[in-house]
Design a protein around this motif. Structure first.
Motif, short mmCIF file in Angstrom:
data_model
loop_
_atom_site.label_atom_id
_atom_site.label_comp_id
_atom_site.label_asym_id
_atom_site.label_seq_id
_atom_site.Cartn_x
_atom_site.Cartn_y
_atom_site.Cartn_z
N ALA A 195 -6.04 -5.99 -2.18
CA ALA A 195 -5.36 -5.44 -1.94
C ALA A 195 -6.05 -5.51 0.04
O ALA A 195 -6.72 -4.40 0.03
CB ALA A 195 -4.52 -4.87 -2.19
N ALA A 244 -0.66 -6.17 0.13
CA ALA A 244 -1.62 -5.51 0.70
C ALA A 244 -1.10 -3.59 -0.16
O ALA A 244 0.28 -3.85 -0.52
CB ALA A 244 -0.31 -5.93 1.95
N LEU A 282 2.60 -0.69 3.18
CA LEU A 282 2.72 -1.46 4.10
C LEU A 282 3.40 -0.46 4.91
O LEU A 282 4.45 0.09 4.69
CB LEU A 282 4.02 -2.46 3.80
CG LEU A 282 4.67 -3.14 5.02
CD1 LEU A 282 3.47 -4.01 5.89
CD2 LEU A 282 5.79 -4.28 4.97
N VAL A 314 0.63 -9.35 8.06
CA VAL A 314 1.15 -8.76 6.63
C VAL A 314 2.87 -9.61 7.47
O VAL A 314 2.81 -10.68 5.88
CB VAL A 314 1.64 -8.00 6.07
CG1 VAL A 314 1.93 -8.14 4.89
CG2 VAL A 314 0.26 -7.12 6.03
N THR A 341 3.17 -7.29 -0.16
CA THR A 341 2.82 -6.16 -0.02
C THR A 341 3.68 -5.19 -0.94
O THR A 341 5.19 -5.33 -1.55
CB THR A 341 2.83 -6.10 1.29
OG1 THR A 341 2.54 -3.89 1.67
CG2 THR A 341 4.43 -5.74 1.58
#
Length: 378
Positions: free
Chosen positions: A190, A212, A215, A233, A241
């Protein structure tokens, strides 16, 4: 074996009515029409849920602590047990205990603890989430700057062979071969706590960055001339995410915008720390004193230091404040995190052969029961 009857069933895909869920030990045996139940299973025990909603239990992929304990303080089976029991109260039956920036010795100790536990899922644990120290000092948040560093060949070999599910790093500070080593070891990489430019993120993404971490928070911001990590992203077609839906980490409108752009790639996380599920007024987080006040956790510098969010409250916030449909909010808490770490073949749905981890919610979306591996916990 028993049957859950008398309620709506959200399968993870859709809501169905007049159905009975057949539970056989830890698994869902099948879903049958209510009118066929007595014919198919003439002597089965029936548990009526009184018109409430049955849904897949929640999965939290970022959890620093709860119930008064913190992963960084004491990474042990006992800590996992306390976190698991606390989570279950709020409908969460699976989680990744999250270790933030610390020394290599503590990371290696954590890897050994995970290895020594034969059946981690019996404690609700999917695997470790290592968040830092391979991050950006500019986006450290509450992480200790003096411990931030780059991945070494020695530690990455150990991590890649461990029971680690997620590793969060700053792409601009990572070597491509290290990302590939982690991915080849079955670890989901990530991006997070990153000050990388849009281009720096996109450059490293093909080597295996698929997730991710929280966020918007601890990421280079989006602007019209430099989209940053956030832009990378939002512009991607495959990065999934987590997002913290507590009203403090992100404005609800920002969550709504991300939801429109990302769809099923956005999932709910808590990023909770030890005060979650308690009334603890303060705690220590890797040497930093942090305070629990007005529903927030902040360190002495005023930076957010995790949350006290629970997964069930996150679902309610998605529905009530973000405007997400109930079905989609439930997916964000179960099916989508399951997809993010590739366990949606056994979790995140109510379907034949899936693990019987379920929540039962009333019309106010309050929990009336949590079923863990087929057993009621209320």
């Amino acid at each position: 074996m028993y049957a859950l009857v008398g309620g709506r069933v959200f399968t993870g895909e859709k809501t169905v009515f007049n159905r009975a869920i057949i539970i056989d030990e830890k698994k869902i045996k099948e879903i049958v029409k209510t009118e066929d139940l007595d014919t198919l299973y003439p002597n089965i025990e029936k548990k009526d849920i009184g018109g409430n909603l049955i849904a897949p239990a929640f999965i939290d992929l970022q959890l620093n602590g709860c119930g008064g304990v913190l992963v960084n303080d004491n990474l042990s089976a006992e800590t996992f047990k306390i976190m698991n029991e606390t989570n279950i109260k709020y409908g969460c039956t699976l989680y990744t205990p999250t270790l933030i920036t610390c020394e290599d010795e503590k990371i290696e100790s954590a890897l050994q603890v995970m290895e020594d536990i034969e059946d981690i899922e019996s404690l609700g644990v999917l695997g470790l989430h290592i968040e830092g120290p391979y991050i950006s000092a500019d986006k450290k948040g509450t992480h200790r700057e003096d411990l931030i560093r780059v991945l070494s060949d020695k530690i990455i070999k150990k991590i890649s062979k461990s029971k680690t599910t997620i590793l969060t790093l700053a792409p601009e500070n990572a070597k491509a071969e290290h990302i590939k080593t982690l991915v080849n070891g079955g670890i989901n990489v990530a991006l997070g706590h990153t000050n990388g430019t849009y281009e720096e993120v996109i450059e490293k993404k093909p080597y295996g960055i698929t997730l991710a971490t929280h966020l918007y928070n601890a990421m280079s911001s989006f602007t019209h001339r430099e989209p940053g990590a956030i832009g990378a992203v939002l512009d991607s077609e495959d990065i999934r995410t987590g997002i913290i839906v507590d009203g403090f980490h992100c404005h609800y409108a920002s969550i709504r915008i991300a939801k429109k752009l990302l769809g099923e790639r956005l999932y709910l996380v808590t990023d909770a720390a030890s005060p979650a599920g308690t009334d603890m007024p303060e705690f220590m987080f890797e040497g930093k004193r942090c305070f629990h006040k007005d529903g927030q956790l902040r360190n002495e510098e005023g930076n957010l230091a995790g949350s006290v969010l629970t997964m069930d409250q996150g679902v309610r916030n998605l529905v009530e404040h973000v405007g997400v449909s109930l079905e989609e909010a439930l997916r964000m808490a179960s099916l989508y995190p399951a997809k993010a770490v590739k366990i949606d073949d056994r979790y995140g749905r109510i379907a034949e052969g899936y693990t019987a981890d379920l929540v039962i919610l009333d019309e106010k979306l309050e929990l009336t029961d949590v079923i863990v591996k087929g057993k009621s916990r209320r």
